[in-house]
Scaffold this active site. Structure first.
Site: not given
Ligand code: XLS
Ligand code: CA
Ligand code: CA
Length: 438
Positions: A99, A102
């Protein structure tokens, strides 16, 4: 600079190896079902769990001890970039996923945030070039900042919709800059808490508008990644709009977006929706919508999204069965470890042991799935079970020749109905035999 100097490069040593820093089953160049394991599995490391998670839970502070903990925000981001490529290199993992939030610290304004992103994206690009590692997908975080309290594209506040859209624009530009293979939309706060104060129709229409804007802008800038919707029924919202595969597919169809998207199916989200992982994958596959997977598992005794590393062989076998049956396999997608080490696994080495466990479990699942298909273990059972639809009255039903009148006439002259056993216990025992033979 090395962040994991205690960890050697992980090699394949075979099932009898006692070396904890070795693969026992994942042999990247081994050919299974016509392709190398590396080509089938396209593993990815999830940045957020591996480099950002601290092990904090609602009852306690983080436990993880990481070299970059004491650095200033931007230096911490840079150290994580170095750590990412060292880990990918040592684990022989070809892809990563992130993301925006991140990889770089959020600034006080959008302009500041974008400036921070530019610094880190340039660094990621250089590392991708020198290591050959690639971005499986990127996405933008439209759920952590308090501005998204009422949702992002499904908020009640148009100012917030605008902010989310501006953030998405940058996310698409970042994806293009780094050559992302896919771009993911996970609607963490795209849902509602109560219908009493919700305009359901407007929220869904706005979600459709948001996705159309993304399709248009990607086209405009020549970003050709596969777009993926990641279903999840709840958490953090009480009810999320992309509830499961079937709901997401119906949404995309209603809003004229079905041919622009595929799905990124996460194992733990499937179980939260009350389905198995293979149910979600099969639903996506038979609709031509299986794009990528987030490989993890939940805890059957806990009702929330624990994002554990996948170690369940039955599940990985059935998941790989769906992927091998999918036209083109996983295609541009991959097996992304959206998984975090347990709070009690707080040492750096655990990041490696966890990925080794996940990669070996998927490698075994791949081998078992290939055997299931090659020996027609399930295919023969299924075609035998439905054979009444290949001849006589069944063939008439399937071809569209039958009508209610013709079926009534058939029943009036037919012999009494005779059903057959589904033999499920026997089939499950056969499945165990295949899994434990590879
Ligand atoms: C959260 C999600 C998230 C997505 C990406 O539960 O898994 O991490 O994979 O935004
Ligand atoms: Ca996920
Ligand atoms: Ca999850």
């Amino acid at each position: 600079m090395s962040h994991f100097s205690n960890v050697p490069k992980i090699q394949y040593e075979g099932r009898d190896s006692k070396n904890p820093f070795a693969f026992k089953h994942y042999n990247s160049q081994e050919i299974v079902f016509g392709k190398t394991m590396e080509e089938h599995l396209r593993f990815a490391v999830a940045y957020w769990h591996t480099f950002n998670a601290s092990g904090a839970d609602p009852f306690g502070a983080g436990t993880a001890v990481r070299a970059w903990d004491s650095l200033s925000p931007l230096d911490r981001s840079k150290a994580r970039v170095e750590a990412n490529f060292e880990l990918l290199e040592k684990l022989n993992v070809p892809f990563y996923a992130f993301h925006d939030a991140d990889i770089a610290p959020e600034g006080a304004t959008l302009a500041e945030t974008n400036k921070n992103l530019d610094v880190i994206v340039a660094m990621l690009k250089d590392y991708q070039k020198s290591t050959g590692k690639k971005l499986l997908w990127n996405t933008v975080n439209l759920f952590t900042n308090p501005r998204y309290v009422h949702g992002a594209s499904t908020t009640s506040n148009a100012e917030v919709f605008a902010y989310a859209a501006a953030t998405l624009k940058k996310g698409l530009e970042v994806g293009k800059e780094l050559g992302a293979e896919n771009y993911v939309f996970w609607g963490g706060r795209e849902g509602y808490e109560s219908l009493l104060n919700t305009d359901l129709k407007l929220e869904l229409d706005n979600l459709g508008r948001f996705l159309h804007m993304a399709v248009d802008y990607a086209k405009e800038i020549g970003f050709d990644a596969q777009f993926l919707i990641e279903p999840k029924p709840m958490e953090p919202s009480k009810h999320q709009y992309d509830f499961d595969s079937a709901t997401a597919i119906a949404f995309l169809q209603s809003y004229g977006l079905k041919d622009k998207f595929k799905l990124n199916i996460e194992a733990n989200h499937a179980t939260l929706a009350g389905h198995t992982f293979e149910h979600e994958l099969r639903t996506a596959r038979i609709n031509g919508m299986l794009g990528s997977i987030d490989a993890n598992q939940g805890d059957p005794l806990l009702g929330w999204d624990t994002d554990e590393f996948p170690t369940d062989l039955v599940t990985t076998t059935l998941a790989m069965f769906e992927i091998l049956k999918n036209e083109g396999g996983i295609g541009r997608g991959g097996v992304n470890f959206d998984a975090k080490v347990r709070r009690s696994s707080f040492e750096d080495e655990d990041l490696f042991f966890a990925h080794i466990a996940g990669m070996d479990t998927y490698a075994r699942g791949l081998k078992a799935a290939a055997k299931l298909i090659e020996n027609r273990v399930l295919d023969d059972i299924v075609s035998h079970r439905y054979r009444s639809f290949s001849e006589g009255i069944g063939a008439d039903i399937v071809s569209g020749k039958a009508t209610l009148q013709s079926l009534e006439a058939y029943v009036l002259q037919a012999k009494p109905i005779r059903n057959e056993s589904a033999r499920l216990e026997q089939i499950k025992a056969n499945l165990n035999d295949v899994i434990f033979s590879v």
